[in-house]
Write a protein that holds these residues in place. Structure first.
Motif, mmCIF file in Angstrom:
data_model
loop_
_atom_site.group_PDB
_atom_site.id
_atom_site.type_symbol
_atom_site.label_atom_id
_atom_site.label_comp_id
_atom_site.label_asym_id
_atom_site.label_seq_id
_atom_site.Cartn_x
_atom_site.Cartn_y
_atom_site.Cartn_z
ATOM 1 N N PHE A 150 -28.905 36.192 -37.035
ATOM 2 C CA PHE A 150 -29.804 35.063 -37.243
ATOM 3 C C PHE A 150 -30.202 34.343 -35.961
ATOM 4 O O PHE A 150 -31.046 33.452 -36.011
ATOM 5 N N SER A 151 -29.605 34.679 -34.844
ATOM 6 C CA SER A 151 -29.960 33.997 -33.600
ATOM 7 C C SER A 151 -29.778 34.940 -32.420
ATOM 8 O O SER A 151 -28.924 35.845 -32.460
ATOM 9 N N PRO A 152 -30.573 34.759 -31.356
ATOM 10 C CA PRO A 152 -30.378 35.589 -30.171
ATOM 11 C C PRO A 152 -28.968 35.471 -29.601
ATOM 12 O O PRO A 152 -28.429 36.445 -29.084
ATOM 13 N N ARG A 153 -28.368 34.301 -29.716
ATOM 14 C CA ARG A 153 -27.036 34.121 -29.125
ATOM 15 C C ARG A 153 -25.998 34.966 -29.848
ATOM 16 O O ARG A 153 -25.152 35.606 -29.203
ATOM 17 N N THR A 154 -26.000 34.962 -31.177
ATOM 18 C CA THR A 154 -25.030 35.798 -31.884
ATOM 19 C C THR A 154 -25.312 37.278 -31.634
ATOM 20 O O THR A 154 -24.388 38.089 -31.575
ATOM 21 N N ALA A 155 -26.583 37.621 -31.454
ATOM 22 C CA ALA A 155 -26.918 39.005 -31.140
ATOM 23 C C ALA A 155 -26.331 39.420 -29.800
ATOM 24 O O ALA A 155 -25.768 40.513 -29.656
ATOM 25 N N VAL A 156 -26.440 38.542 -28.804
ATOM 26 C CA VAL A 156 -25.882 38.838 -27.487
ATOM 27 C C VAL A 156 -24.362 38.963 -27.556
ATOM 28 O O VAL A 156 -23.762 39.865 -26.956
ATOM 29 N N LEU A 157 -23.721 38.059 -28.290
ATOM 30 C CA LEU A 157 -22.261 38.105 -28.413
ATOM 31 C C LEU A 157 -21.804 39.389 -29.101
ATOM 32 O O LEU A 157 -20.791 39.983 -28.712
ATOM 33 N N LEU A 158 -22.538 39.823 -30.123
ATOM 34 C CA LEU A 158 -22.194 41.081 -30.787
ATOM 35 C C LEU A 158 -22.372 42.253 -29.827
ATOM 36 O O LEU A 158 -21.523 43.159 -29.765
ATOM 37 N N ALA A 159 -23.450 42.245 -29.063
ATOM 38 C CA ALA A 159 -23.732 43.356 -28.151
ATOM 39 C C ALA A 159 -22.638 43.528 -27.109
ATOM 40 O O ALA A 159 -22.382 44.645 -26.639
ATOM 41 N N GLU A 160 -21.977 42.427 -26.752
ATOM 42 C CA GLU A 160 -20.896 42.508 -25.764
ATOM 43 C C GLU A 160 -19.742 43.386 -26.238
ATOM 44 O O GLU A 160 -19.000 43.933 -25.413
ATOM 45 N N PHE A 161 -19.591 43.530 -27.567
ATOM 46 C CA PHE A 161 -18.498 44.338 -28.089
ATOM 47 C C PHE A 161 -18.801 45.837 -28.021
ATOM 48 O O PHE A 161 -17.886 46.660 -28.068
ATOM 49 N N ARG A 162 -20.068 46.205 -27.917
ATOM 50 C CA ARG A 162 -20.489 47.623 -27.892
ATOM 51 C C ARG A 162 -20.019 48.371 -29.136
ATOM 52 O O ARG A 162 -19.153 49.249 -29.082
ATOM 53 N N PRO A 163 -20.565 48.046 -30.286
ATOM 54 C CA PRO A 163 -20.159 48.708 -31.540
ATOM 55 C C PRO A 163 -20.348 50.219 -31.484
ATOM 56 O O PRO A 163 -21.290 50.724 -30.866
ATOM 57 N N LYS A 164 -19.445 50.926 -32.176
ATOM 58 C CA LYS A 164 -19.456 52.388 -32.149
ATOM 59 C C LYS A 164 -20.018 53.050 -33.411
ATOM 60 O O LYS A 164 -20.583 54.131 -33.323
ATOM 61 N N PRO A 165 -19.867 52.481 -34.610
ATOM 62 C CA PRO A 165 -20.346 53.161 -35.813
ATOM 63 C C PRO A 165 -21.861 53.043 -35.950
ATOM 64 O O PRO A 165 -22.512 52.318 -35.173
ATOM 65 N N PRO A 166 -22.454 53.762 -36.932
ATOM 66 C CA PRO A 166 -23.877 53.552 -37.218
ATOM 67 C C PRO A 166 -24.125 52.073 -37.511
ATOM 68 O O PRO A 166 -23.482 51.484 -38.371
ATOM 69 N N LEU A 167 -25.048 51.479 -36.764
ATOM 70 C CA LEU A 167 -25.300 50.049 -36.870
ATOM 71 C C LEU A 167 -26.668 49.829 -37.505
ATOM 72 O O LEU A 167 -27.686 50.335 -37.019
ATOM 73 N N LEU A 168 -26.693 49.083 -38.600
ATOM 74 C CA LEU A 168 -27.921 48.775 -39.316
ATOM 75 C C LEU A 168 -28.138 47.267 -39.196
ATOM 76 O O LEU A 168 -27.363 46.481 -39.739
ATOM 77 N N VAL A 169 -29.180 46.876 -38.466
ATOM 78 C CA VAL A 169 -29.363 45.471 -38.101
ATOM 79 C C VAL A 169 -30.560 44.869 -38.823
ATOM 80 O O VAL A 169 -31.663 45.433 -38.813
ATOM 81 N N ALA A 170 -30.327 43.713 -39.435
ATOM 82 C CA ALA A 170 -31.414 42.876 -39.947
ATOM 83 C C ALA A 170 -31.551 41.711 -38.988
ATOM 84 O O ALA A 170 -30.621 40.926 -38.824
ATOM 85 N N ALA A 171 -32.704 41.618 -38.332
ATOM 86 C CA ALA A 171 -32.921 40.588 -37.314
ATOM 87 C C ALA A 171 -33.813 39.483 -37.859
ATOM 88 O O ALA A 171 -34.818 39.738 -38.526
ATOM 89 N N PHE A 172 -33.441 38.249 -37.542
ATOM 90 C CA PHE A 172 -34.158 37.071 -38.017
ATOM 91 C C PHE A 172 -35.557 36.981 -37.418
ATOM 92 O O PHE A 172 -36.464 36.434 -38.030
ATOM 93 N N SER A 173 -35.709 37.514 -36.212
ATOM 94 C CA SER A 173 -36.987 37.431 -35.499
ATOM 95 C C SER A 173 -37.042 38.519 -34.439
ATOM 96 O O SER A 173 -36.047 39.201 -34.168
ATOM 97 N N GLN A 174 -38.207 38.654 -33.807
ATOM 98 C CA GLN A 174 -38.334 39.617 -32.725
ATOM 99 C C GLN A 174 -37.439 39.240 -31.557
ATOM 100 O O GLN A 174 -36.874 40.112 -30.878
ATOM 101 N N ALA A 175 -37.273 37.935 -31.309
ATOM 102 C CA ALA A 175 -36.390 37.491 -30.221
ATOM 103 C C ALA A 175 -34.958 37.946 -30.463
ATOM 104 O O ALA A 175 -34.246 38.335 -29.531
ATOM 105 N N VAL A 176 -34.515 37.907 -31.706
ATOM 106 C CA VAL A 176 -33.168 38.382 -32.046
ATOM 107 C C VAL A 176 -33.085 39.894 -31.842
ATOM 108 O O VAL A 176 -32.113 40.410 -31.275
ATOM 109 N N ALA A 177 -34.099 40.611 -32.297
ATOM 110 C CA ALA A 177 -34.118 42.065 -32.118
ATOM 111 C C ALA A 177 -34.070 42.428 -30.639
ATOM 112 O O ALA A 177 -33.378 43.376 -30.233
#
Length: 235
Positions: free
Chosen positions: A170-197
């Motif tokens: 829902f926010s660019p900040r949570t997106a950045v924090l998630l990206a720091e973990f470098r997820p390994k499984p198939p990731l299916l993302v619903a983004a609140f906006s283009q900025a989040v994507a």
């Protein structure tokens, strides 16, 4: 045998639970692991001069009410923020999709200032400065912080596993924090906006959906579609 997808909720706990409760979920394991918390901080300035308020989040409404500020007319971003403001007793003048629309609408309406934008430490859009530059004097009151929280052990295990993980962001900040973990499984993302994507563009994402409009209902549609896709696809 079909795998069980995971729905990983990274919003603050109250908002995450309300979102999950609004969805017809079946055949998915829900993991709650907020990546940020909401902490009230700061103080309101002397309020005598202000003629209107700007709220760009529900958290702003809650933080302002906690400080017993006067109930001035307000301009808000998002239906949920409008509902929270109205429930608290504010007169909502206009509701906008995002900060850019709010700025444009307030300028076109020639709203009389001074205005006060109630926001968090982490905010986007430069609302107050842009309005001030457009001859509508606007100040800021930073009344809450959004400190980062580590992923729970359960969430880390899911992001290190093989089952698909659906993540509404829902926010660019949570997106950045998630990206720091470098997820390994198939990731299916619903983004609140283009900025989040854009904030998760560096991740290996199996499927990305951007909400048709920036609100929880539109996000819910994308999450349900991703869940159906995850159940049907061989991933």
């Amino acid at each position: 045998m079909a795998v069980e997808p995971v729905l990983l909720m990274t919003r603050p706990a109250k908002a995450a639970q309300a979102f999950v409760d609004s969805l017809p979920l079946e055949g998915v394991r829900v993991i709650m692991s907020p990546l940020i918390s909401i902490v009230h901080r700061g103080e309101l300035p002397p309020m005598e001069a202000y003629r209107a308020l700007i709220f760009t989040s529900v958290h702003g409404v809650e933080a302002y009410v906690a400080q017993n500020g006067p109930y001035l007319p307000c301009y808000v971003v998002g239906a949920k923020t409008a509902q929270a403001a109205q429930a608290s007793g504010f007169s909502v003048q206009s509701v906008f999709e995002d900060a850019a629309n709010l700025i444009e609408g307030v300028i076109l309406a020639r709203v009389s200032g001074p205005m006060l934008h109630v926001r968090g430490v982490h905010a986007r859009g430069n609302v107050a400065q842009t309005l001030t530059n457009s001859a509508i004097p606007t100040d800021e009151a930073v009344l809450y912080d959004q400190p980062a929280i580590p992923l729970t052990d359960e969430a880390q295990a899911a992001l290190s596993g093989a089952n698909p993980v659906i993540v509404p962001l829902f926010s660019p900040r949570t997106a950045v924090l998630l990206a720091e973990f470098r997820p390994k499984p198939p990731l299916l993302v619903a983004a609140f906006s283009q900025a989040v994507a854009n904030a998760v563009s560096g991740l290996h994402i199996t499927k990305l959906r951007i909400a048709s409009r920036p609100d929880s209902d539109a996000m819910g549609v994308e999450v349900i579609d991703l869940l159906a896709w995850a159940k049907a696809a061989e991933i």
